[in-house]
Design a protein around this motif. Sequence first.
Motif, PDB file in Angstrom:
ATOM      1  N   HIS A  58     -94.329   9.575  34.522  1.00  0.00           N
ATOM      2  CA  HIS A  58     -95.016  10.739  35.070  1.00  0.00           C
ATOM      3  C   HIS A  58     -95.627  10.386  36.430  1.00  0.00           C
ATOM      4  CE1 HIS A  58     -97.762  14.132  35.376  1.00  0.00           C
ATOM      5  NE2 HIS A  58     -97.097  14.697  34.386  1.00  0.00           N
ATOM      6  N   TYR A  77     -98.275  11.254  37.862  1.00  0.00           N
ATOM      7  CA  TYR A  77     -99.723  10.980  37.812  1.00  0.00           C
ATOM      8  C   TYR A  77     -99.987   9.514  37.468  1.00  0.00           C
ATOM      9  CZ  TYR A  77    -104.624  11.025  36.457  1.00  0.00           C
ATOM     10  OH  TYR A  77    -105.971  10.741  36.371  1.00  0.00           O
ATOM     11  N   ASP A  78     -99.237   9.007  36.503  1.00  0.00           N
ATOM     12  CA  ASP A  78     -99.419   7.621  36.076  1.00  0.00           C
ATOM     13  C   ASP A  78     -99.108   6.659  37.215  1.00  0.00           C
ATOM     14  OD1 ASP A  78    -100.128   8.334  33.458  1.00  0.00           O
ATOM     15  OD2 ASP A  78     -98.034   8.505  32.860  1.00  0.00           O
ATOM     16  N   ALA A 100    -101.886   6.890  39.838  1.00  0.00           N
ATOM     17  CA  ALA A 100    -103.150   6.293  39.404  1.00  0.00           C
ATOM     18  C   ALA A 100    -103.094   4.772  39.537  1.00  0.00           C
ATOM     19  CB  ALA A 100    -103.447   6.698  37.961  1.00  0.00           C
ATOM     20  N   ILE A 101    -101.945   4.181  39.236  1.00  0.00           N
ATOM     21  CA  ILE A 101    -101.828   2.721  39.336  1.00  0.00           C
ATOM     22  C   ILE A 101    -101.718   2.289  40.798  1.00  0.00           C
ATOM     23  CG2 ILE A 101    -100.383   0.735  38.730  1.00  0.00           C
ATOM     24  CD1 ILE A 101     -99.944   2.045  36.031  1.00  0.00           C
ATOM     25  N   ASP A 127    -103.094   3.713  43.236  1.00  0.00           N
ATOM     26  CA  ASP A 127    -104.466   3.824  43.739  1.00  0.00           C
ATOM     27  C   ASP A 127    -105.238   2.524  43.506  1.00  0.00           C
ATOM     28  OD1 ASP A 127    -107.112   4.873  44.396  1.00  0.00           O
ATOM     29  OD2 ASP A 127    -107.405   5.100  42.227  1.00  0.00           O
ATOM     30  N   LYS A 128    -105.082   1.962  42.316  1.00  0.00           N
ATOM     31  CA  LYS A 128    -105.775   0.714  42.010  1.00  0.00           C
ATOM     32  C   LYS A 128    -105.292  -0.425  42.913  1.00  0.00           C
ATOM     33  CE  LYS A 128    -108.492   0.661  39.097  1.00  0.00           C
ATOM     34  NZ  LYS A 128    -109.901   1.175  39.206  1.00  0.00           N
ATOM     35  N   MET A 129    -104.076  -0.287  43.430  1.00  0.00           N
ATOM     36  CA  MET A 129    -103.527  -1.319  44.310  1.00  0.00           C
ATOM     37  C   MET A 129    -103.836  -1.036  45.783  1.00  0.00           C
ATOM     38  SD  MET A 129     -99.783  -1.618  42.598  1.00  0.00           S
ATOM     39  CE  MET A 129     -99.516  -2.238  40.947  1.00  0.00           C
ATOM     40  N   THR A 149     -99.583  12.689  44.565  1.00  0.00           N
ATOM     41  CA  THR A 149     -98.772  13.011  43.387  1.00  0.00           C
ATOM     42  C   THR A 149     -99.053  14.435  42.986  1.00  0.00           C
ATOM     43  OG1 THR A 149    -100.490  12.285  41.857  1.00  0.00           O
ATOM     44  CG2 THR A 149     -98.861  10.644  42.514  1.00  0.00           C
ATOM     45  N   GLY A 150     -98.102  15.044  42.280  1.00  0.00           N
ATOM     46  CA  GLY A 150     -98.322  16.398  41.805  1.00  0.00           C
ATOM     47  C   GLY A 150     -97.314  17.344  42.408  1.00  0.00           C
ATOM     48  N   HIS A 151     -97.692  18.616  42.464  1.00  0.00           N
ATOM     49  CA  HIS A 151     -96.710  19.621  42.902  1.00  0.00           C
ATOM     50  C   HIS A 151     -96.799  19.935  44.396  1.00  0.00           C
ATOM     51  CE1 HIS A 151    -100.070  22.324  42.816  1.00  0.00           C
ATOM     52  NE2 HIS A 151    -100.205  22.232  41.514  1.00  0.00           N
ATOM     53  N   PRO A 160     -92.336  18.167  36.927  1.00  0.00           N
ATOM     54  CA  PRO A 160     -93.774  18.480  36.960  1.00  0.00           C
ATOM     55  C   PRO A 160     -94.384  18.214  38.329  1.00  0.00           C
ATOM     56  CG  PRO A 160     -93.422  16.351  35.905  1.00  0.00           C
ATOM     57  CD  PRO A 160     -92.056  16.914  36.199  1.00  0.00           C
ATOM     58  N   LEU A 219     -95.669   0.626  33.085  1.00  0.00           N
ATOM     59  CA  LEU A 219     -95.587   1.925  32.403  1.00  0.00           C
ATOM     60  C   LEU A 219     -94.373   2.046  31.479  1.00  0.00           C
ATOM     61  CD1 LEU A 219     -96.675   4.061  35.454  1.00  0.00           C
ATOM     62  CD2 LEU A 219     -97.844   4.070  33.253  1.00  0.00           C
ATOM     63  N   ARG A 220     -93.380   1.200  31.702  1.00  0.00           N
ATOM     64  CA  ARG A 220     -92.171   1.322  30.872  1.00  0.00           C
ATOM     65  C   ARG A 220     -92.357   0.714  29.493  1.00  0.00           C
ATOM     66  NH1 ARG A 220     -87.672   1.262  34.943  1.00  0.00           N
ATOM     67  NH2 ARG A 220     -87.275   3.482  35.218  1.00  0.00           N
TER      68      ARG A 220
END
Lengths: 148, 416
Positions: B353, B355-356, B359-360, B362-364, B370-372, B385, B415-416
């Motif tokens: 996704h 978003y996921d 979000a990761i 961002d931490k880096m 992300t998004g539409h 999505p 994430l996988r």
Amino acid sequence: MLRAETNYKKLSINDIQNEIIEEFSLFGDWMEKYEYIIDLGKSLPLIDEQYKDEEHLIRGCQSQVWLHAEMDNGQVAFTADSDAVITKGIIALLVRVLSHQKPEAVAGADLYFIDRIGLKEHLSPTRSNGLLSMVKQMKLYGLALQAK
Amino acid sequence: MDVTTNIKPGNALDVARIRQDFPLLSRKMNGKPIVFLDSAASSQKPEKVIDAISEYYRAQHANVHRGVYQLSQDATTAFEAVREKVRDFINAPASEEVIFVRGVTEGINLVASSFGRKFLREGDEVLITAMEHHSNIVPWQMICEEKGASLKVAPINEAGELIMEEFERLLSDRTRLVAATHVSNTLGTINPIREMVQMAHAKGIPVLVDGAQAAPHMKVDVQELDADFYTFSGHKVFGPTGIGVLYGRAKWLNAMPPYHGGGEMIKTVTFEKTTYAGLPHKFEAGTPDIAGVIGLGAAIDYVLEIGQDAITQYENQLLAYATERLKEVEGIRFIGTARNKASVASFLVEGIHPYDLGAILDKMGIAVRTGHHCTQPLMDWYGIPGTVRASLAFYNTTEDIDRLVEGVKKAVAMLR
């Protein structure tokens, strides 16, 4: 979810929050923390398929959330899901804290654990991932079910 | 990277020096030096823009077009000099055709409301494309609903290119206006505006162009495009937020009623009847964003100093490099693969996704969108999505791209 029901049934909302904070204090860095959340998000079947409909949908700009609440022995039982796995992992934590609690406890809950475990950005209005609306909705369910 | 060294951007720009002009680029995000790949949402600001705004407030501020005292006259002169600068920037025929607005959203709303009130009747049509931003959909829906007109949508192909035959076919006797984006914010597609305008003009239909994503990346010439309206936002061309430009052909602007009423836009006011000022003031009610205009002027100077051709060339090379390197990510799917593209790499990774991933990253310390991307109908058309979008500016480097690619690979593994 099953684990949550049996082990945490008798703990108060704050007891569970403190427990989560302690668990998270063991993680060395953000990656370990996120890996744990991703695992939570992947492993838990959180909602009955029949509730993944328009009626239970909380639409975020980024990700979507489905939430269902029902009464079980005088306690509110929450089930929920999301299309994004990190969102779903955080949902798992929120369900662990708020599910199987008395409605009045849910309605009045002060959810400090999210901030303390360093995930508050996921509940910020600008993230728009449906989580903030979900927490509001959970508390509203608490209020509504309290009246019943 | 043997495969990619041969497409690394050349020496069109001295990016290391350019980066020093942008104070924000040296900050950290989540403890890591920031990789800013969200310039399509809003670009960062060079020191010269920041200084111009602050200098204006320190030494030049007074309301414009009002005072007879020197300070106000000077502020007015500086303000109007930027109008002329903008005219030159987009090669508009006359500076009175340059209207200052808050941004593209307001520019489109102004035309939808004023042009729509005057020229739209029941049964008429407005034609847009399937890749429009919500700002170029919703204002038209609102006025169409009010007028009993309908909104038509020209389709795209899988690559995210407008299907020109369909577009031409949809230009009907009832079409009163075409509103299309120059460059898609989600796909990066550059639309063939010149041809679209020719097709529309052949049927006497005026064209509005949403230039939000074009102005930061290429030379815009409204006369060459032959556009009737062209709008862009200051904050995407390295200027301040809250200021933008609407160019309109005088013939149309003169025929349209004012958008907002208030000070500045009038000639005479009595309680019985008000007569309106001429262009451009008719469309600039109230005290304008003077500091914003001054900042926009500094931003245009800055862009011209670097050189628009050099910017386009460098960014094209960087986009090719990014696309090539991102292909290393297993399961990547690019959304928007038009032959003619600008500065945007939009993608999804199979089973993950957006978003996921965001979000990761961002931490880096990696800022992507992300998004539409405010293009929900486009996402629905693709049946997705949203996407992860890395958007480039001339201050980005191959190192930024390398960190993005490494970040995505790492996130995918998690994430996988």
